[in-house]
Write a protein that holds these residues in place. Structure first.
Motif, short mmCIF file in Angstrom:
data_model
loop_
_atom_site.label_atom_id
_atom_site.label_comp_id
_atom_site.label_asym_id
_atom_site.label_seq_id
_atom_site.Cartn_x
_atom_site.Cartn_y
_atom_site.Cartn_z
N GLY A 1 0.82 -1.21 0.00
CA GLY A 1 0.00 0.00 0.00
C GLY A 1 0.85 1.25 0.00
N ALA A 2 1.94 1.24 0.78
CA ALA A 2 2.84 2.39 0.81
C ALA A 2 3.48 2.63 -0.55
CB ALA A 2 3.91 2.18 1.88
N ARG A 3 3.80 1.56 -1.24
CA ARG A 3 4.40 1.67 -2.58
C ARG A 3 3.40 2.25 -3.57
NH1 ARG A 3 3.80 -1.98 -6.77
NH2 ARG A 3 5.50 -2.25 -8.28
N GLU A 4 2.16 1.78 -3.50
CA GLU A 4 1.17 2.19 -4.48
C GLU A 4 0.61 3.58 -4.23
OE1 GLU A 4 0.39 0.56 -7.33
OE2 GLU A 4 2.12 -0.61 -6.67
N HIS A 5 0.54 4.00 -2.98
CA HIS A 5 -0.16 5.24 -2.66
C HIS A 5 0.77 6.32 -2.12
CE1 HIS A 5 -3.81 3.05 -3.41
NE2 HIS A 5 -3.49 2.15 -2.50
N GLY A 6 2.08 6.09 -2.14
CA GLY A 6 3.02 7.08 -1.65
C GLY A 6 3.27 8.19 -2.67
N ALA A 7 4.11 9.14 -2.28
CA ALA A 7 4.38 10.32 -3.10
C ALA A 7 5.20 10.01 -4.34
CB ALA A 7 5.10 11.37 -2.26
N LEU A 8 5.92 8.88 -4.37
CA LEU A 8 6.79 8.60 -5.51
C LEU A 8 6.02 8.24 -6.77
CD1 LEU A 8 9.70 6.51 -3.93
CD2 LEU A 8 9.75 8.88 -4.65
N ARG A 9 4.93 7.51 -6.64
CA ARG A 9 4.22 7.02 -7.83
C ARG A 9 3.81 8.15 -8.78
NH1 ARG A 9 1.49 3.09 -10.54
NH2 ARG A 9 2.25 1.40 -9.23
N PRO A 10 3.10 9.20 -8.31
CA PRO A 10 2.72 10.24 -9.26
C PRO A 10 3.91 10.95 -9.90
CG PRO A 10 2.18 10.90 -7.01
CD PRO A 10 2.53 9.45 -6.97
N LEU A 11 5.03 11.01 -9.18
CA LEU A 11 6.22 11.65 -9.75
C LEU A 11 6.85 10.77 -10.82
CD1 LEU A 11 7.77 13.11 -6.48
CD2 LEU A 11 6.69 14.38 -8.33
N VAL A 12 6.88 9.47 -10.60
CA VAL A 12 7.40 8.55 -11.62
C VAL A 12 6.48 8.57 -12.84
CG1 VAL A 12 7.86 6.13 -12.16
CG2 VAL A 12 8.65 7.09 -9.99
N GLU A 13 5.18 8.62 -12.62
CA GLU A 13 4.24 8.71 -13.74
C GLU A 13 4.44 10.00 -14.53
OE1 GLU A 13 0.56 8.23 -11.68
OE2 GLU A 13 0.59 6.03 -11.83
N GLU A 14 4.71 11.10 -13.81
CA GLU A 14 4.96 12.37 -14.49
C GLU A 14 6.27 12.31 -15.28
OE1 GLU A 14 4.65 16.16 -15.94
OE2 GLU A 14 3.13 14.87 -15.03
N ALA A 15 7.30 11.66 -14.72
CA ALA A 15 8.55 11.49 -15.45
C ALA A 15 8.32 10.72 -16.74
CB ALA A 15 9.58 10.78 -14.57
N ARG A 16 7.47 9.73 -16.69
CA ARG A 16 7.15 8.98 -17.90
C ARG A 16 6.41 9.85 -18.91
NH1 ARG A 16 3.69 3.44 -17.59
NH2 ARG A 16 2.08 4.95 -17.02
N ARG A 17 5.47 10.65 -18.42
CA ARG A 17 4.73 11.54 -19.33
C ARG A 17 5.66 12.55 -20.01
NH1 ARG A 17 0.49 11.06 -15.45
NH2 ARG A 17 1.34 12.77 -14.22
N GLN A 18 6.69 12.99 -19.27
CA GLN A 18 7.64 13.96 -19.82
C GLN A 18 8.71 13.32 -20.69
OE1 GLN A 18 9.28 16.71 -16.94
NE2 GLN A 18 7.30 17.08 -15.97
N GLY A 19 8.68 12.01 -20.83
CA GLY A 19 9.65 11.34 -21.68
C GLY A 19 11.00 11.11 -21.03
N LEU A 20 11.06 11.24 -19.69
CA LEU A 20 12.33 11.02 -18.99
C LEU A 20 12.63 9.54 -18.82
CD1 LEU A 20 12.00 13.81 -16.27
CD2 LEU A 20 13.31 13.87 -18.40
N VAL A 21 11.62 8.72 -18.97
CA VAL A 21 11.80 7.27 -19.07
C VAL A 21 10.99 6.80 -20.28
CG1 VAL A 21 12.20 6.92 -16.60
CG2 VAL A 21 9.87 6.79 -17.50
N ALA A 22 11.21 5.59 -20.69
CA ALA A 22 10.51 5.07 -21.87
C ALA A 22 9.00 5.15 -21.67
CB ALA A 22 10.93 3.62 -22.13
N PRO A 23 8.26 5.47 -22.72
CA PRO A 23 6.81 5.63 -22.58
C PRO A 23 6.09 4.36 -22.17
CG PRO A 23 7.47 5.69 -24.90
CD PRO A 23 8.72 5.77 -24.09
N ASP A 24 6.70 3.21 -22.44
CA ASP A 24 6.08 1.95 -22.03
C ASP A 24 6.72 1.37 -20.77
OD1 ASP A 24 8.52 1.38 -23.16
OD2 ASP A 24 7.82 -0.34 -24.33
N ALA A 25 7.49 2.19 -20.06
CA ALA A 25 8.15 1.72 -18.84
C ALA A 25 7.11 1.30 -17.80
CB ALA A 25 9.05 2.80 -18.26
N ASP A 26 7.39 0.25 -17.07
CA ASP A 26 6.53 -0.26 -16.02
C ASP A 26 6.74 0.58 -14.76
OD1 ASP A 26 5.45 -1.68 -13.83
OD2 ASP A 26 5.75 -3.60 -14.81
N VAL A 27 5.75 1.39 -14.40
CA VAL A 27 5.87 2.29 -13.25
C VAL A 27 6.13 1.50 -11.97
CG1 VAL A 27 4.64 3.96 -11.80
CG2 VAL A 27 4.55 4.16 -14.29
N GLY A 28 5.44 0.37 -11.82
CA GLY A 28 5.65 -0.45 -10.63
C GLY A 28 7.08 -0.92 -10.51
#
Length: 205
Positions: free
Chosen positions: A133-160
């Motif tokens: 639960g801490a992994r899924e609902h913590g502050a890191l997830r939305p930031l990693v998702e935003e990094a993916r949206r900005q192209g800082l990681v591959a667009p098909d990268a597995d956020v988990g």
């Protein structure tokens, strides 16, 4: 005993004050004495509460310990102040998690509980649910998702999987190497995660 905890002022302490004192005492005792060395009676004494007060809130030691760890993680995963620079924000959010594991009793409590959980299935299941639960609902997830949206990681990268990579380092240090996670390494960890994609983009331009 007529009060939940010894009052610090006139009147009866509020229920939330008693709960906070008990959860804080639980983390401190786990870190200092281990899971096996911590009893509900110890927690009640440290929190200046009656055992009846503790049992009214948590029917078992496992339930008490699980909520104490969950509350500690919840406080460690408070949303950071965002600057708009996702790389910097991600590094600061990760550093905050590492500080929580290093500076207070949370890290020691988690280490004590995880080492004991292998011998107690109910505790193991509770910890698995809490950490997931801490992994899924913590502050890191939305930031990693935003990094993916900005192209800082591959667009098909597995956020988990990216979260596992970021959080895996401090938990490996804490649980396997048995050392305090170093918050100053958070930026380097984020650069390892985001750096290669950034270099490819620079060459492409």
């Amino acid at each position: 005993m007529s009060t939940d905890i010894s009052p610090t002022g006139p009147g009866r302490p509020r229920d939330e004050d008693a709960t906070a004192a008990i959860l804080t005492a639980t983390l401190r005792l786990l870190a200092a004495q281990g899971y096996g060395g911590t009893s509900t009676a110890d927690v009640a004494a440290a929190a200046r509460a009656s055992k009846a007060t503790v049992y009214r809130r948590w029917p078992s030691k496992v339930a008490l310990v699980a909520e104490a760890i969950q509350q500690g993680l919840r406080e460690a995963h408070e949303a950071p102040v965002l600057t708009g620079d996702v790389r910097a924000d991600l590094a600061e959010a990760l550093a905050a998690k590492m500080r929580a594991l290093s500076d207070g009793p949370l890290g020691g409590a988690i280490r004590a509980v995880i080492s004991h959980a292998a011998h107690e299935p109910e505790l193991s299941a509770a910890m698995a649910m809490i950490l997931a639960g801490a992994r899924e609902h913590g502050a890191l997830r939305p930031l990693v998702e935003e990094a993916r949206r900005q192209g800082l990681v591959a667009p098909d990268a597995d956020v988990g999987l990216l979260l596992d990579l970021l959080l895996g380092a401090p938990f490996f240090q804490l649980l396997v190497r048995q050392v305090r996670p170093d918050p100053s390494s958070a930026k380097a960890l984020v650069d390892l995660l985001l750096g290669p994609t950034a270099k490819v983009e620079q060459h492409a331009t």
